[in-house]
Design a protein around this motif. Structure first.
Motif, PDB file in Angstrom:
ATOM      1  N   HIS A  75      18.002  -8.408  61.846  1.00 16.68           N
ATOM      2  CA  HIS A  75      18.780  -9.375  62.633  1.00 16.68           C
ATOM      3  C   HIS A  75      19.417  -8.752  63.867  1.00 16.68           C
ATOM      4  CE1 HIS A  75      22.453 -11.769  63.554  1.00 16.68           C
ATOM      5  NE2 HIS A  75      21.619 -12.788  63.369  1.00 16.68           N
ATOM      6  N   ASP A  76      20.022  -7.587  63.731  1.00 17.94           N
ATOM      7  CA  ASP A  76      20.759  -6.988  64.837  1.00 17.94           C
ATOM      8  C   ASP A  76      19.851  -6.503  65.957  1.00 17.94           C
ATOM      9  OD1 ASP A  76      23.084  -7.504  63.515  1.00 17.94           O
ATOM     10  OD2 ASP A  76      23.308  -5.490  62.684  1.00 17.94           O
ATOM     11  N   ARG A  83      17.924 -14.610  66.985  1.00 18.97           N
ATOM     12  CA  ARG A  83      18.858 -14.588  65.851  1.00 18.97           C
ATOM     13  C   ARG A  83      19.118 -15.986  65.310  1.00 18.97           C
ATOM     14  NH1 ARG A  83      23.520 -10.294  67.925  1.00 18.97           N
ATOM     15  NH2 ARG A  83      22.159  -8.448  67.947  1.00 18.97           N
ATOM     16  N   TYR A 114      24.985 -16.189  57.158  1.00 18.77           N
ATOM     17  CA  TYR A 114      24.270 -16.838  58.264  1.00 18.77           C
ATOM     18  C   TYR A 114      24.464 -18.355  58.307  1.00 18.77           C
ATOM     19  CZ  TYR A 114      21.908 -12.370  58.728  1.00 18.77           C
ATOM     20  OH  TYR A 114      21.642 -11.036  58.913  1.00 18.77           O
TER      21      TYR A 114
END
Length: 368
Positions: A75-76, A83, A114
């Motif tokens: 994700h990062d 994202r 999330y």
């Protein structure tokens, strides 16, 4: 034995009662076959389900959990737009895995990281919505207890309340019928009841007449030969069982089998007798429908099937084979994508191909 009525070899000339008789016999024949077909197919289905579906389902869940963790780790490294897409994928996959066999709480943590709304809040909202709908539809009060933590808890509570409401309704109905019975009835009501009782008495006499003829011919105590006595004892058991169940068709079949009646006798049945027979046969159709409903509802419950979807013993194995094939294809795709997503560039390419539909991406994984 085949039961039907013919008339001068010209079916078009049959009376309404005779056509109804033949139609009901055909309906009963089809309905008799259905439970037997389920008895045949269920062990085969169960073995395939246990041997193939359950292991595939477990493997698929494990691979989806790995995919959730893989996307979480990547994700990062993604852009803001990427994202947003991957978050929707994570929320959807993780939400389906929460509470699964191999889940130790990790999926809920990732899901809530999330999702704009926690999983517990979503479940609470779902339970509240279901509760309001059930209370409105059935006119019951399910209470405000805090122990309704899942849709399953709610459904169990609703079932108890509905059973209590049904029992109360039946009790009130009995009391109402009792009060009505005590009231003086009009001459019209008395005449209608008398006609209904007379008709039912005639129906019972018609069934009893067939039974008595069979019982008289088969009574084993009148037989001196041991083997013949044993044969007649077995036949008499079949006769008694059919009579206890009001199974007219089976009694008629036994008459044919024992040559107590023939096609000429069937063709010569009076219209009045046929009307009585048709009343009994309609009851058999209803009973068989209830038996089929019970068998198929139990099958759906056992294998988590849609309670309202179509189901048939002729198609369940084919449908199961199709489900097995879909599992296998999805597992292959998940394995390929997990390997491909080791390189974040492949993940970015996949996300670029995802299309947003109603603010959600189409996240069917496609192999690289």
């Amino acid at each position: 034995m085949s039961i039907s009525i013919a008339h001068d070899h010209t079916p078009s000339a049959l009376s309404k009662a005779r056509k109804t008789f033949n139609s009901l016999i055909g309906q009963i024949g089809k309905r008799r076959k259905r439970p037997r077909d389920w008895e045949t197919v269920t062990p085969v289905f169960q073995k395939q389900y246990v041997d193939e579906i359950l292991p595939l389902d477990k493997t698929s869940a494990q691979l989806q959990a790995r995919m959730v963790r893989r996307l979480d780790q990547a994700h990062d490294q993604l852009t803001q737009a990427e994202r947003r897409k991957v978050a929707l994928v994570i929320v959807d996959l993780a939400g389906d895995l929460i509470g699964g066999e191999d889940d130790e709480g990790q999926m809920k943590i990732i899901h809530d990281r999330y999702s704009p709304e926690s999983y517990d809040s979503q479940v609470a909202a779902e339970v509240d919505g279901m509760k309001s709908m059930i209370e409105t539809m059935f006119g019951v009060d399910l209470g405000d207890d805090e122990d309704l933590n899942s849709p399953e808890d709610l459904l169990q509570r609703a079932q108890v309340h509905l059973q209590q409401a049904q029992a109360q309704w039946e009790s009130e109905n009995v009391q109402r019928d009792t009060r009505r019975a005590k009231r003086k009835k009009s001459s019209r009501q008395q005449a209608a009841e008398a006609r209904a009782q007379e008709q039912q008495a005639q129906v019972n006499l018609s069934l009893r007449g067939v039974y008595r003829k069979l019982a008289s011919a088969l009574h084993p105590d009148r037989e001196t030969d041991p083997q013949e006595r044993e044969r007649k004892t077995c036949l008499m058991q079949r006769v008694n069982e059919a009579y206890q169940k009001n199974n007219l068709l089976q009694l008629l079949e036994l008459q044919l089998e024992l040559e107590h009646i023939d096609q000429h006798a069937l063709n010569g049945l009076s219209e009045e007798r046929l009307k009585h027979y048709n009343t009994i046969l309609r009851g058999q159709v209803r009973e068989l429908d209830q038996e089929i409903l019970h068998v198929e509802s139990a099958f759906r419950d056992a294998y988590g099937m849609d309670p309202f979807g179509p189901i048939s013993p002729d198609t369940v194995l084919r449908d199961l084979a199709s489900e097995i094939g879909e599992f296998q294809n999805n597992i292959r795709t998940l394995e390929q994508d997990l390997a491909a997503f080791e390189d974040v560039r492949n993940l970015k390419l996949w996300l670029k191909r995802c299309k947003l539909v109603r603010a959600r991406p189409e996240f069917e994984f496609a192999p690289f």
